[in-house]
Design a protein around this motif. Structure first.
Motif, PDB file in Angstrom:
ATOM      1  N   ILE A 284       4.230 -10.851   4.920  1.00 41.07           N
ATOM      2  CA  ILE A 284       5.212 -10.495   3.884  1.00 41.07           C
ATOM      3  C   ILE A 284       5.024  -9.077   3.367  1.00 41.07           C
ATOM      4  CG2 ILE A 284       5.450 -12.901   3.159  1.00 41.07           C
ATOM      5  CD1 ILE A 284       3.832 -12.028   0.606  1.00 41.07           C
ATOM      6  N   VAL A 285       4.242  -8.267   4.081  1.00 42.31           N
ATOM      7  CA  VAL A 285       4.003  -6.893   3.635  1.00 42.31           C
ATOM      8  C   VAL A 285       5.318  -6.148   3.430  1.00 42.31           C
ATOM      9  CG1 VAL A 285       2.947  -4.685   4.220  1.00 42.31           C
ATOM     10  CG2 VAL A 285       1.777  -6.817   4.801  1.00 42.31           C
ATOM     11  N   GLU A 286       6.262  -6.323   4.332  1.00 39.29           N
ATOM     12  CA  GLU A 286       7.542  -5.614   4.270  1.00 39.29           C
ATOM     13  C   GLU A 286       8.718  -6.553   4.009  1.00 39.29           C
ATOM     14  OE1 GLU A 286       8.041  -2.312   4.415  1.00 39.29           O
ATOM     15  OE2 GLU A 286       5.863  -2.011   4.463  1.00 39.29           O
ATOM     16  N   VAL A 287       8.417  -7.796   3.603  1.00 39.47           N
ATOM     17  CA  VAL A 287       9.471  -8.794   3.419  1.00 39.47           C
ATOM     18  C   VAL A 287       9.425  -9.335   1.998  1.00 39.47           C
ATOM     19  CG1 VAL A 287      10.348 -11.031   4.187  1.00 39.47           C
ATOM     20  CG2 VAL A 287       9.407  -9.431   5.854  1.00 39.47           C
TER      21      VAL A 287
ATOM     22  N   ALA B 182       8.634 -12.472  -7.359  1.00 47.10           N
ATOM     23  CA  ALA B 182       8.855 -11.181  -8.019  1.00 47.10           C
ATOM     24  C   ALA B 182       8.709 -10.009  -7.054  1.00 47.10           C
ATOM     25  CB  ALA B 182       7.880 -11.021  -9.180  1.00 47.10           C
ATOM     26  N   ASP B 183       8.628 -10.280  -5.748  1.00 49.44           N
ATOM     27  CA  ASP B 183       8.416  -9.209  -4.767  1.00 49.44           C
ATOM     28  C   ASP B 183       9.443  -8.087  -4.909  1.00 49.44           C
ATOM     29  OD1 ASP B 183       6.452 -10.889  -3.860  1.00 49.44           O
ATOM     30  OD2 ASP B 183       7.470 -11.450  -2.003  1.00 49.44           O
ATOM     31  N   PHE B 184      10.726  -8.443  -4.865  1.00 50.87           N
ATOM     32  CA  PHE B 184      11.775  -7.427  -4.910  1.00 50.87           C
ATOM     33  C   PHE B 184      11.796  -6.689  -6.243  1.00 50.87           C
ATOM     34  CE2 PHE B 184      16.113  -6.391  -6.333  1.00 50.87           C
ATOM     35  CZ  PHE B 184      16.343  -5.314  -5.488  1.00 50.87           C
ATOM     36  N   THR B 185      11.753  -7.424  -7.350  1.00 49.40           N
ATOM     37  CA  THR B 185      11.856  -6.785  -8.662  1.00 49.40           C
ATOM     38  C   THR B 185      10.633  -5.915  -8.963  1.00 49.40           C
ATOM     39  OG1 THR B 185      11.031  -8.864  -9.625  1.00 49.40           O
ATOM     40  CG2 THR B 185      13.404  -8.483  -9.669  1.00 49.40           C
ATOM     41  N   PHE B 186       9.446  -6.373  -8.545  1.00 49.50           N
ATOM     42  CA  PHE B 186       8.227  -5.591  -8.741  1.00 49.50           C
ATOM     43  C   PHE B 186       8.334  -4.277  -7.965  1.00 49.50           C
ATOM     44  CE2 PHE B 186       3.948  -6.456 -10.525  1.00 49.50           C
ATOM     45  CZ  PHE B 186       3.286  -5.307 -10.132  1.00 49.50           C
ATOM     46  N   ASP B 187       8.819  -4.374  -6.733  1.00 51.35           N
ATOM     47  CA  ASP B 187       8.964  -3.198  -5.882  1.00 51.35           C
ATOM     48  C   ASP B 187      10.030  -2.258  -6.440  1.00 51.35           C
ATOM     49  OD1 ASP B 187       8.006  -2.022  -3.341  1.00 51.35           O
ATOM     50  OD2 ASP B 187      10.114  -2.155  -2.765  1.00 51.35           O
TER      51      ASP B 187
ATOM     52  N   THR C 231      16.018 -13.999   4.065  1.00 52.62           N
ATOM     53  CA  THR C 231      15.594 -12.904   3.208  1.00 52.62           C
ATOM     54  C   THR C 231      15.885 -11.587   3.916  1.00 52.62           C
ATOM     55  OG1 THR C 231      13.778 -12.017   1.873  1.00 52.62           O
ATOM     56  CG2 THR C 231      13.209 -12.858   4.069  1.00 52.62           C
ATOM     57  N   VAL C 232      15.391 -10.492   3.320  1.00 52.03           N
ATOM     58  CA  VAL C 232      15.530  -9.181   3.941  1.00 52.03           C
ATOM     59  C   VAL C 232      14.212  -8.428   3.829  1.00 52.03           C
ATOM     60  CG1 VAL C 232      18.006  -8.991   3.464  1.00 52.03           C
ATOM     61  CG2 VAL C 232      16.350  -8.103   1.798  1.00 52.03           C
ATOM     62  N   THR C 233      14.081  -7.376   4.634  1.00 51.57           N
ATOM     63  CA  THR C 233      12.913  -6.512   4.556  1.00 51.57           C
ATOM     64  C   THR C 233      13.158  -5.446   3.493  1.00 51.57           C
ATOM     65  OG1 THR C 233      13.766  -4.923   6.163  1.00 51.57           O
ATOM     66  CG2 THR C 233      12.567  -6.829   7.034  1.00 51.57           C
ATOM     67  N   ARG C 234      12.147  -4.619   3.233  1.00 49.79           N
ATOM     68  CA  ARG C 234      12.302  -3.521   2.272  1.00 49.79           C
ATOM     69  C   ARG C 234      13.386  -2.542   2.707  1.00 49.79           C
ATOM     70  NH1 ARG C 234       7.019  -0.522   0.612  1.00 49.79           N
ATOM     71  NH2 ARG C 234       8.352   0.094  -1.140  1.00 49.79           N
TER      72      ARG C 234
ATOM     73  N   LYS D 214      10.790  -1.852  -9.548  1.00 50.26           N
ATOM     74  CA  LYS D 214      10.283  -1.211 -10.766  1.00 50.26           C
ATOM     75  C   LYS D 214       9.231  -0.150 -10.467  1.00 50.26           C
ATOM     76  CE  LYS D 214       8.076  -2.176 -15.224  1.00 50.26           C
ATOM     77  NZ  LYS D 214       9.077  -1.464 -16.050  1.00 50.26           N
ATOM     78  N   TYR D 215       8.254  -0.494  -9.606  1.00 53.64           N
ATOM     79  CA  TYR D 215       7.112   0.390  -9.397  1.00 53.64           C
ATOM     80  C   TYR D 215       7.117   1.153  -8.063  1.00 53.64           C
ATOM     81  CZ  TYR D 215       5.236  -2.164 -13.381  1.00 53.64           C
ATOM     82  OH  TYR D 215       5.063  -2.720 -14.622  1.00 53.64           O
ATOM     83  N   GLY D 216       7.995   0.732  -7.130  1.00 51.60           N
ATOM     84  CA  GLY D 216       7.993   1.369  -5.825  1.00 51.60           C
ATOM     85  C   GLY D 216       6.774   0.996  -5.012  1.00 51.60           C
ATOM     86  N   PHE D 217       6.107  -0.059  -5.433  1.00 57.76           N
ATOM     87  CA  PHE D 217       4.852  -0.500  -4.805  1.00 57.76           C
ATOM     88  C   PHE D 217       4.569  -1.912  -5.291  1.00 57.76           C
ATOM     89  CE2 PHE D 217       0.297  -1.234  -5.281  1.00 57.76           C
ATOM     90  CZ  PHE D 217      -0.167  -0.932  -4.005  1.00 57.76           C
ATOM     91  N   ARG D 218       3.922  -2.714  -4.471  1.00 57.90           N
ATOM     92  CA  ARG D 218       3.536  -4.046  -4.936  1.00 57.90           C
ATOM     93  C   ARG D 218       2.294  -4.522  -4.205  1.00 57.90           C
ATOM     94  NH1 ARG D 218       5.357  -8.339  -1.442  1.00 57.90           N
ATOM     95  NH2 ARG D 218       6.682  -7.533   0.233  1.00 57.90           N
ATOM     96  N   ASP D 219       1.521  -5.337  -4.887  1.00 60.77           N
ATOM     97  CA  ASP D 219       0.371  -5.995  -4.274  1.00 60.77           C
ATOM     98  C   ASP D 219       0.896  -7.297  -3.682  1.00 60.77           C
ATOM     99  OD1 ASP D 219      -1.930  -7.358  -3.613  1.00 60.77           O
ATOM    100  OD2 ASP D 219      -2.962  -6.971  -5.499  1.00 60.77           O
ATOM    101  N   TYR D 220       1.073  -7.325  -2.370  1.00 57.69           N
ATOM    102  CA  TYR D 220       1.680  -8.482  -1.712  1.00 57.69           C
ATOM    103  C   TYR D 220       0.718  -9.652  -1.557  1.00 57.69           C
ATOM    104  CZ  TYR D 220      -0.800  -6.492   2.287  1.00 57.69           C
ATOM    105  OH  TYR D 220      -1.774  -5.984   3.110  1.00 57.69           O
ATOM    106  N   ARG D 221      -0.572  -9.461  -1.860  1.00 57.59           N
ATOM    107  CA  ARG D 221      -1.560 -10.530  -1.681  1.00 57.59           C
ATOM    108  C   ARG D 221      -1.437 -11.563  -2.801  1.00 57.59           C
ATOM    109  NH1 ARG D 221      -6.763  -7.251  -2.507  1.00 57.59           N
ATOM    110  NH2 ARG D 221      -5.453  -6.749  -4.309  1.00 57.59           N
ATOM    111  N   GLY D 222      -0.574 -12.521  -2.615  1.00 55.26           N
ATOM    112  CA  GLY D 222      -0.433 -13.567  -3.618  1.00 55.26           C
ATOM    113  C   GLY D 222       0.359 -13.165  -4.837  1.00 55.26           C
ATOM    114  N   GLY D 223       0.941 -11.974  -4.818  1.00 59.13           N
ATOM    115  CA  GLY D 223       1.784 -11.563  -5.934  1.00 59.13           C
ATOM    116  C   GLY D 223       1.116 -10.658  -6.945  1.00 59.13           C
TER     117      GLY D 223
END
Length: 378
Positions: free
Chosen positions: A98-101, A107-112, A310-313, A114-123
């Motif tokens: 899910i690195v790019e998904v 909260a993957d999409f909204t976190f990304d 879903t979609v990728t980044r 907001k910050y342009g970055f996310r910790d994908y390991r469990g959220g």
């Protein structure tokens, strides 16, 4: 990152990520002299830790708390109480796909966004594991409230379509089944339903109900710092909570004023009491001396093994199947989290209320001071 601190006088700041080194919290504003030890906090953390049944994630964590500061010889010192729980069973490789998904419902999409970055390991900070810090802080608040004769008790009211029957309500039964439901018969039906949904690679939501007993009348403010508004903010900040209601809640919209109003009567223990409690213990944002009652609705766990669109980044359409160890329902472990947030909120408002009336301030500071060899006695 803003938004990791809650409270005005009794203030908590949580920190840490699901797959980082640990999760922790700093509790500021707790008065000195409160009896507190790690075992008191551990009792609460044991109720939310993973791996307790097939209805929780199989992640094996002891969730053992360490108090780093603010307690000396078994009592709080009045300084910040810092606590940590180390992460010991991370499996970050489970999240490699899910690195790019963006996971649906997360909260993957909204976190990304907001910050342009996310910790994908469990959220990361969005993970339900952050609630460890809330529960640890809530255990301290609950101990403070207990010293004032105030108790906070939550339980599972419903799982999917199965709701506890008030006629069979037994709070002692809550800790006897895996769903923390105070109705043995309904709990058994709900467990069977949950097993069926798990077999279908799906998840389930539910409702947690919470009661706060012993709150005196007069707690909370009439405008922006309403007791019920503060509870709503605290509870709605728990991940997966999608609804909050107090007292009769949405049912009040279908009632008449003559039905919904709580008539006042001459009390047996207090001068003024209510004949009913449709308001849930709060009128005009201020506690009325009766039981505070509210509910929190939790959505189904978004991490499911069934294929999802879903979609990728980059916006490319794809399909995803969530891997890893996830709860098929968050409600049972969330019961103690709801208790914690209610306790933290109530403790903060109780301390804030000490400055509400001049006669109370005068009474406190103008008591006869008797200086002894041990200090000043009030």
């Amino acid at each position: 990152m803003a938004g990791s601190t809650l409270g005005t006088i009794w203030k908590i700041t949580t920190w840490g990520e699901s797959h980082g080194k640990g999760i922790g919290v700093v509790v500021d504003g707790c008065p000195a002299g409160l009896a507190l030890k790690e075992a008191d906090i551990q009792e609460y953390l044991n109720r939310r830790k993973p791996g307790q049944s097939k209805f929780t994630t199989k992640r094996q964590e002891a969730d053992q708390v360490e108090i780093l500061s603010g307690v000396f010889e078994g009592k709080t010192t009045g300084t910040p109480i810092s606590m940590i729980v180390w992460n010991t069973d991370q499996r970050s490789r489970d999240y490699g796909n899910i690195v790019e998904v963006f996971r649906p419902g997360h909260a993957d999409f909204t976190f990304d966004a907001k910050y342009g970055f996310r910790d994908y390991r469990g959220g990361g900070r969005s993970s339900g594991r952050e609630t460890i810090a809330r529960v640890a802080a809530g255990a301290v608040a609950a101990s403070f409230l207990k010293s004032l004769g105030i108790t906070v008790t939550a339980y599972t009211k419903s799982v999917g379509p199965y709701e506890a029957d008030p006629e069979r309500f037994c709070i002692e039964e809550r800790d006897n089944n895996r769903l923390y439901m105070p109705d043995k018969e309904t709990a058994a039906k709900a467990e069977a339903y949950l097993e069926e949904m798990m077999a279908n690679k799906d998840s389930v939501g539910g409702v947690v109900e919470c009661v706060i007993d012993g709150v005196p009348a007069g707690i909370g403010d009439p405008v922006f710092e309403k007791y019920d508004a503060a509870l709503a903010k605290a509870v709605m900040s728990i991940g997966a909570v999608k609804g909050f209601e107090i007292g009769d809640g949405f049912a009040a919209s279908r009632a008449l004023g003559s039905e919904n109003n709580d008539g006042f009567i001459k009390g047996t223990k207090k001068a003024v009491e209510k004949a009913t409690n449709h308001s849930g213990g709060i009128l005009g944002g201020i506690s009325d001396g009766s039981r505070v009652l509210f509910r929190a609705a939790f959505k189904p766990t978004p991490s499911i093994a069934s294929p999802q669109r879903t979609v990728t980044r980059q916006g490319e359409e794809t399909e995803i199947e969530i891997k890893g160890r996830h709860d098929p329902i968050v409600v049972p472990r969330a019961v103690v989290v709801v208790e914690a947030m209610a306790a933290i909120t109530t403790a903060d408002l109780l301390l804030a209320n000490m400055t509400a009336r001049m006669d109370h301030i005068v009474s406190f500071y103008k008591r006869e001071n008797k200086t002894t060899g041990k200090g000043t006695e009030y």
